[in-house]
Design an enzyme around this catalytic site. Sequence first.
Site, short mmCIF file in Angstrom:
data_model
loop_
_atom_site.label_atom_id
_atom_site.label_comp_id
_atom_site.label_asym_id
_atom_site.label_seq_id
_atom_site.Cartn_x
_atom_site.Cartn_y
_atom_site.Cartn_z
N GLU A 220 -25.26 -84.63 35.02
CA GLU A 220 -25.46 -83.20 34.78
C GLU A 220 -25.89 -82.58 36.10
O GLU A 220 -26.47 -83.27 36.95
CB GLU A 220 -26.61 -82.99 33.77
CG GLU A 220 -26.34 -83.56 32.40
CD GLU A 220 -27.59 -83.60 31.52
OE1 GLU A 220 -27.52 -84.18 30.44
OE2 GLU A 220 -28.63 -83.06 31.94
N LYS A 222 -28.27 -80.93 38.59
CA LYS A 222 -29.73 -80.84 38.68
C LYS A 222 -30.06 -79.44 39.18
O LYS A 222 -29.81 -79.12 40.34
CB LYS A 222 -30.30 -81.90 39.62
CG LYS A 222 -31.81 -81.90 39.65
CD LYS A 222 -32.35 -82.98 40.56
CE LYS A 222 -33.84 -83.23 40.36
NZ LYS A 222 -34.67 -82.06 40.59
N ARG A 227 -38.70 -76.49 34.48
CA ARG A 227 -38.35 -77.11 33.21
C ARG A 227 -39.01 -76.35 32.07
O ARG A 227 -40.18 -75.99 32.16
CB ARG A 227 -38.87 -78.54 33.22
CG ARG A 227 -38.40 -79.33 32.03
CD ARG A 227 -38.53 -80.77 32.37
NE ARG A 227 -38.05 -81.65 31.37
CZ ARG A 227 -37.84 -82.94 31.59
NH1 ARG A 227 -38.08 -83.45 32.77
NH2 ARG A 227 -37.40 -83.71 30.63
N ARG A 246 -43.41 -77.62 32.22
CA ARG A 246 -43.46 -79.07 32.41
C ARG A 246 -44.87 -79.63 32.22
O ARG A 246 -45.06 -80.74 31.78
CB ARG A 246 -42.95 -79.37 33.82
CG ARG A 246 -43.16 -80.76 34.27
CD ARG A 246 -42.35 -80.95 35.51
NE ARG A 246 -42.70 -82.17 36.20
CZ ARG A 246 -41.91 -82.73 37.10
NH1 ARG A 246 -40.75 -82.17 37.38
NH2 ARG A 246 -42.27 -83.81 37.70
N GLU A 276 -33.60 -76.19 31.95
CA GLU A 276 -34.15 -75.71 33.22
C GLU A 276 -33.89 -74.20 33.29
O GLU A 276 -32.75 -73.77 33.08
CB GLU A 276 -33.47 -76.46 34.36
CG GLU A 276 -34.07 -76.23 35.72
CD GLU A 276 -35.24 -77.19 36.06
OE1 GLU A 276 -35.72 -77.92 35.17
OE2 GLU A 276 -35.65 -77.17 37.22
N PHE A 316 -30.40 -79.17 28.39
CA PHE A 316 -29.88 -80.52 28.56
C PHE A 316 -30.38 -81.52 27.52
O PHE A 316 -30.00 -82.67 27.55
CB PHE A 316 -30.12 -81.05 29.98
CG PHE A 316 -31.55 -80.91 30.47
CD1 PHE A 316 -32.54 -81.75 29.98
CD2 PHE A 316 -31.88 -79.96 31.42
CE1 PHE A 316 -33.84 -81.64 30.43
CE2 PHE A 316 -33.19 -79.84 31.89
CZ PHE A 316 -34.18 -80.68 31.39
N ARG A 388 -41.24 -92.23 33.64
CA ARG A 388 -40.27 -92.12 34.71
C ARG A 388 -39.61 -93.48 34.81
O ARG A 388 -40.28 -94.48 34.99
CB ARG A 388 -40.99 -91.80 36.02
CG ARG A 388 -40.05 -91.51 37.17
CD ARG A 388 -40.83 -91.34 38.47
NE ARG A 388 -41.67 -90.15 38.51
CZ ARG A 388 -41.20 -88.91 38.70
NH1 ARG A 388 -39.92 -88.69 38.82
NH2 ARG A 388 -42.03 -87.90 38.75
N LYS A 394 -32.35 -89.11 39.35
CA LYS A 394 -32.00 -87.87 40.05
C LYS A 394 -31.29 -88.24 41.33
O LYS A 394 -31.65 -89.23 41.97
CB LYS A 394 -33.24 -87.00 40.30
CG LYS A 394 -34.39 -87.73 40.91
CD LYS A 394 -35.61 -86.84 40.99
CE LYS A 394 -36.79 -87.66 41.50
NZ LYS A 394 -38.06 -87.00 41.45
P1 AMP Z 1 -38.10 -84.03 40.00
O1 AMP Z 1 -39.01 -82.89 39.70
O2 AMP Z 1 -37.58 -84.04 41.39
O3 AMP Z 1 -38.70 -85.35 39.54
O4 AMP Z 1 -36.79 -83.87 39.11
C1 AMP Z 1 -36.83 -83.80 37.73
C2 AMP Z 1 -36.77 -82.37 37.27
O5 AMP Z 1 -35.48 -81.83 37.48
C3 AMP Z 1 -36.99 -82.19 35.80
O6 AMP Z 1 -38.33 -82.21 35.44
C4 AMP Z 1 -36.35 -80.84 35.53
O7 AMP Z 1 -37.29 -79.80 35.74
C5 AMP Z 1 -35.29 -80.72 36.61
N1 AMP Z 1 -33.91 -80.71 36.13
C6 AMP Z 1 -32.93 -79.91 36.59
N2 AMP Z 1 -31.77 -80.14 35.97
C7 AMP Z 1 -31.99 -81.12 35.06
C8 AMP Z 1 -31.17 -81.80 34.11
N3 AMP Z 1 -29.87 -81.53 33.97
N4 AMP Z 1 -31.76 -82.77 33.35
C9 AMP Z 1 -33.08 -83.07 33.50
N5 AMP Z 1 -33.90 -82.45 34.37
C10 AMP Z 1 -33.37 -81.48 35.16
#
Ligand code: AMP
Length: 544
Positions: A220, A222, A227, A246, A276, A316, A388, A394
């Site tokens: 998907e 990102k 969130r 979040r 998001e 999502f 996690r 990601k």
């Molecule tokens: P990170 O904050 O770098 O750990 O990345 C995870 C975050 O990416 C999630 O908590 C979401 O806020 C965001 N995010 C963006 N697009 C998506 C997606 N398609 N699925 C899940 N999380 C997403």
Amino acid sequence: MNHPTPFSTLATLCQQLEGTTKKLEKSALISGFLQKLQPDEIAPAVLLLLGKIFSATDSRTLNVSWRTLQKVEAQVAKSKKAPLSILEVHQHFAEIAGASGKGSRQRKEELLADLLARVSATEKKYLVKMSFGEMQHGVAEGVMQQGVAAAIGAELALVRRAALLLGDIAEVARLGLTKGKKALEKISLHIMRPIQPMLAELSEDFEEVFKEHGGQTAFEYKYDGARVQIHCARKSNSTEVKIFSRRLSEVTPSLPELVEWAQTKIAADSFIVEGEAVAVNAEGKPLPFQELMRRFRRVHQIEETMKEVPVRLHLFDLLYLDGQSLIDQPYQERWQRLAGICDKSLLADRIVASETNAAEQFLQQAMNAGHEGLMAKDLTSVYQPGSRGKKWFKIKPAETLDLAIVAADWGYGRRTGWLSNYHLAVRDSETGEFLVIGKTFKGLTDAQFKWMTENLQKLKISETNYTVHVRPQIVVEVAYNEIQRSPHYKSNFALRFARIKRIRSDKAPEQVDTIERLRQLYEKQFERKGEVGHGSRKDHEAYQ
Ligand code: AMP
């Protein structure tokens, strides 16, 4: 008649917790303390112990500054009133947080003065720590969960699951201690009560993703926004909607268009969806994360900001549908049901793929559209609140830095006889010193290994069993996925997934990237992804 527990008991416990570094001893101390409390003291005591006044799901904040505290403290005279109980301390804090409008400042100061006048020096020390959420006794959520589990006589896993579902360890402690283990077993997902979001691990490359996900995965986009977890329940004559961030704080008033879409573009009686929220410009292009934060910070004139900073929603996940929790269903099933109830315009861009080419094209497409990268989700995975792991990855495109090689380790196995693990350094432009930020043996061909081995030996300064230290002469361009804080290196930074892209014979060691630039890049990572009303860096580090 049950006597209220004095606040001094809590202060003594804090002192004892500071006196040991052993987690088991800490959790035993907490357990013994919790078992002696009155039912209504349990939740407030757990929160205060964690340096919190309210649970994460409560949007109230204390908002007392150092200056106010010092001012009040300077004026306070010892009071003849009885010492405070735990509940009284908590109630005082709640009143301080609740004071608003005209005269609220004075009221806050009076309440603070009353608190400070009725405590001993030790109690005051912890009262102040609690006000600022900095306990420093080594009890974070994990140790607290152990303490609560021991007090209840329940397995840690049960307490952990309950805490993730309720988003509130204090409530778990109260329930478990007053109603027993069974009450915790019954906790499930509830509409209007947020749960901890599932998190993703950073992937090294697509190869790793396909390997972990059994050859096929869902990619998907990102999105670079915030969130949101949207809870919606239709009643006979109204539809209730709540939106959580979040960190599980409620942000419904800042996002009226999301409320409307939940009411009109999703066809179900009750649901919890995740997505998001992204700020966009007039052409619909994503704007930097800070723009969205303006929306979250706004309490007044929301209508105007709505026009200034329009928001898009990309859903999502579907966690709950018409009275049923879906978190134990596989992701693919949850996605299909989500796609079945919501307007296509709200769905995240997604493909299911089983080979790197398709994945790379999709990543390119996401970047071209102004997004941050991709997420890869295991089709068979259940939703694991608060964890996690490798079920969700990601994927961010690699960035590069030019670095100097300051040492190299002798290789083993296939690389025996070659200097093949390179210590990579940035330069401190003030002192001229080279500071290591990582090591890598990835990215070079056999011929390049040989070239490196010969040339590095010519630059040798000293040698230990495994490592040859060299004059920084050779510069390499290094790709990486993330900069992390690291206690291992003097620089305090480390690159994740570093690999050499090419040898930069055209560059002199004085021209490599500097520690200042690295610091800036590190900071920039948090500008892109932060969190409503909280220190985003803290958030990130806590999750790592
Ligand atoms: P990170 O904050 O770098 O750990 O990345 C995870 C975050 O990416 C999630 O908590 C979401 O806020 C965001 N995010 C963006 N697009 C998506 C997606 N398609 N699925 C899940 N999380 C997403």
